[in-house]
Every structure is written in structure tokens, then in C-alpha cells.
Design a protein around this motif. Sequence first.
Motif, mmCIF file in Angstrom:
data_model
loop_
_atom_site.group_PDB
_atom_site.id
_atom_site.type_symbol
_atom_site.label_atom_id
_atom_site.label_comp_id
_atom_site.label_asym_id
_atom_site.label_seq_id
_atom_site.Cartn_x
_atom_site.Cartn_y
_atom_site.Cartn_z
ATOM 1 N N VAL A 206 0.843 -1.206 0.000
ATOM 2 C CA VAL A 206 0.000 0.000 0.000
ATOM 3 C C VAL A 206 0.874 1.250 0.000
ATOM 4 O O VAL A 206 1.817 1.359 0.802
ATOM 5 C CB VAL A 206 -0.929 0.003 1.227
ATOM 6 N N SER A 207 0.573 2.199 -0.870
ATOM 7 C CA SER A 207 1.178 3.533 -0.796
ATOM 8 C C SER A 207 0.448 4.310 0.297
ATOM 9 O O SER A 207 -0.777 4.272 0.383
ATOM 10 C CB SER A 207 1.036 4.264 -2.134
ATOM 11 N N VAL A 208 1.203 4.991 1.138
ATOM 12 C CA VAL A 208 0.615 5.761 2.246
ATOM 13 C C VAL A 208 0.806 7.241 1.971
ATOM 14 O O VAL A 208 1.929 7.702 1.750
ATOM 15 C CB VAL A 208 1.269 5.375 3.587
ATOM 16 N N PRO A 213 6.142 2.411 -0.375
ATOM 17 C CA PRO A 213 7.245 1.991 0.502
ATOM 18 C C PRO A 213 8.336 1.277 -0.282
ATOM 19 O O PRO A 213 8.239 0.084 -0.570
ATOM 20 C CB PRO A 213 6.559 1.047 1.502
ATOM 21 N N THR A 214 9.367 1.996 -0.642
ATOM 22 C CA THR A 214 10.517 1.439 -1.357
ATOM 23 C C THR A 214 11.767 1.659 -0.511
ATOM 24 O O THR A 214 11.764 2.441 0.454
ATOM 25 C CB THR A 214 10.703 2.126 -2.714
ATOM 26 N N GLU A 222 11.006 9.836 3.305
ATOM 27 C CA GLU A 222 9.791 10.280 2.616
ATOM 28 C C GLU A 222 8.589 9.416 3.001
ATOM 29 O O GLU A 222 7.482 9.919 3.174
ATOM 30 C CB GLU A 222 10.001 10.235 1.103
ATOM 31 N N TYR A 223 8.807 8.111 3.101
ATOM 32 C CA TYR A 223 7.731 7.230 3.544
ATOM 33 C C TYR A 223 7.447 7.524 5.014
ATOM 34 O O TYR A 223 8.372 7.585 5.834
ATOM 35 C CB TYR A 223 8.113 5.766 3.352
ATOM 36 N N PRO A 224 6.180 7.709 5.402
ATOM 37 C CA PRO A 224 5.881 8.261 6.736
ATOM 38 C C PRO A 224 6.109 7.327 7.919
ATOM 39 O O PRO A 224 6.223 7.806 9.050
ATOM 40 C CB PRO A 224 4.392 8.631 6.635
ATOM 41 N N PHE A 225 6.187 6.020 7.709
ATOM 42 C CA PHE A 225 6.254 5.110 8.856
ATOM 43 C C PHE A 225 7.585 4.360 8.922
ATOM 44 O O PHE A 225 7.632 3.170 9.227
ATOM 45 C CB PHE A 225 5.080 4.125 8.817
ATOM 46 N N ALA A 226 8.681 5.068 8.637
ATOM 47 C CA ALA A 226 10.009 4.483 8.766
ATOM 48 C C ALA A 226 10.355 4.325 10.248
ATOM 49 O O ALA A 226 9.899 5.093 11.105
ATOM 50 C CB ALA A 226 11.049 5.353 8.074
ATOM 51 N N LEU A 227 11.170 3.328 10.549
ATOM 52 C CA LEU A 227 11.595 3.065 11.925
ATOM 53 C C LEU A 227 12.929 2.344 11.891
ATOM 54 O O LEU A 227 13.486 2.099 10.821
ATOM 55 C CB LEU A 227 10.530 2.257 12.687
ATOM 56 N N ASP A 228 13.454 1.993 13.064
ATOM 57 C CA ASP A 228 14.780 1.378 13.151
ATOM 58 C C ASP A 228 14.702 -0.065 13.624
ATOM 59 O O ASP A 228 13.883 -0.416 14.479
ATOM 60 C CB ASP A 228 15.664 2.155 14.128
ATOM 61 N N LEU A 229 15.582 -0.892 13.063
ATOM 62 C CA LEU A 229 15.909 -2.176 13.657
ATOM 63 C C LEU A 229 17.041 -1.911 14.640
ATOM 64 O O LEU A 229 18.044 -1.296 14.269
ATOM 65 C CB LEU A 229 16.341 -3.171 12.582
ATOM 66 N N LEU A 230 16.883 -2.356 15.872
ATOM 67 C CA LEU A 230 17.834 -2.048 16.927
ATOM 68 C C LEU A 230 18.642 -3.269 17.336
ATOM 69 O O LEU A 230 18.172 -4.405 17.228
ATOM 70 C CB LEU A 230 17.091 -1.524 18.168
#
Length: 268
Positions: A206-208, A213-214, A222-230
Motif C-alpha cells: 500500500v502507498s501511504v 514503501p521502497t 519520505e515514507y511516513p512510517f520508517a523506523l529502526d531495527l535495533l
Amino acid sequence: MKKLISLLTASALMLGLAACGDFAPDPTASQETALDFEYTEESFPEVWAGRSAAPLMEAVAAIMLGTGRAEGAERISFAATDEVWAALGRGEAALAVAPEGSDMPSGIDAAPISRDALVFFVGEGGDADLSSEELERIFSGRGGDGLEILTRPEGSGSVAALSRLIGCDEALVTGESRPMTGSNVIGFGFWSECVLAGLADGYQLVSVDGVEPTAQSISSGEYPFALDLLAGVSSGAAEDSPERALWLWLQGGVGQAFISSQGYLEAA
């Protein structure tokens, strides 16, 4: 304990330049070290990892121990994200690798080792372009009438991320789910597990808010729901301990290059 930090040479890195599924033919040549240390069966730390990081950490264990991927997987304990962090907090794990959980333990050092994102996918014919507000309504139970949510296991990092980033009714999104397709199905997970591990195979991402999400849109923010692997270790882990050495390697230049070679995104 010998002085650590283990560094892969360029030749060892080349073993990982293929796609994840092709990494680590059995056996893999053991890694060379820049300092007087080499991981062995006895010195490799107790590593727990979230399931979304399974392919990556199998590869890390394999290259550090000079084994194949299957043998590397045997050295890692895989669990739901919350259980991974709980294991680190109670001292059962020496090194934890997972996204942020719903309840992070105290007394740890955590650092990003890869960029990831919370993504959504729909069945064939479903709406593959949704706004943040529409997603919040769907996963809170206030909208999306007729949509069947593909739930995730209790303690899942993707549930914690969904709750943290857009809000949700956890009772609505948590539980064992069977694969389903069709225009009325919507699911969620991390980009790494959806794209690299095949969780979203057979579905449409899904595009948000108009952003697909690329790798590029996630890395750029740019994609709004980026996060980190810790990656995390106990704050009391000695500077020359195997777990802190591996923790530092995952953050360093050679470790980041290896993470990238496995298809994962380098840390921001």
C-alpha cells in the motif's frame, strides 16, 4: 578474553553480495579479523532476534562462525519482539536484535543497525493507496467496514509499531491469522519481512499518503512510517565481551556494508 572487534575483509563481504536466499553456501569460509580475535562456538554470544530479522542474523552468525546459513540459524533464538527484549532484560540474551518493543527493559544500550518501516498490504483488487487517517480508522475499528485484518502474534514488533505510529485496537490486530486473499483483506508488517522474507507475497503493498514503501523512500524518510531495527546489549557488558564487540560491529562501516549486502537498509 582476547581483544575484540571482528571485521570482515572485502573477500568475506563478497559472500553476501547475492540475494538473501543465496547467501552462505555450506560451508562458508570463516571470517578474517583485524585484531587478534575470532568467534568460535564457545565465544559466540547468546543472540536473540525478532523474526523480521531472522534472515539477517542467520547470515551474521554464519559468516562469523564460518558455517552455512542453517547452522548459523541454530545459534540464534528467534522470538516475538517483546520476548526478545524481555530476554535481554532478564539476562538470558547477551545481544538482542529487534525493532522497538512495547515495553523496553532498563539498563541496556540500544542502537539502530538498519532502517525499516511499517508497511501495509492488500489482496488483489484492494485499495492500494490509503492515507494515514484511513489506516488509523481501519486498525482502530472505526472504519474499513468489510475489511478483514490479517492479525499478528501477541508481542509482535509490528503490533507495537502500529500502536506507536498510527494507533490501533490491539485486540483487533493481534492473534493467529490464516493467509487470505481477496479485495477485502488488509495486513501489516515490517518492510524487511514483507519484501525480503515474503510475508506480502501474493499481495499488493500500500502507498501511504501517496508514497510507495521502497528502499529509497524509506531510507530518505519520505515514507511516513520508517523506523529502526535495533541491537541491544546490557549496559554492564564489558568492552571486551563478545556481545559488545558484535554490537559495535553491526553499527560500524563493515557491518553496515554486510547488512546492506543482505538486502537490508543501512541505519540512518
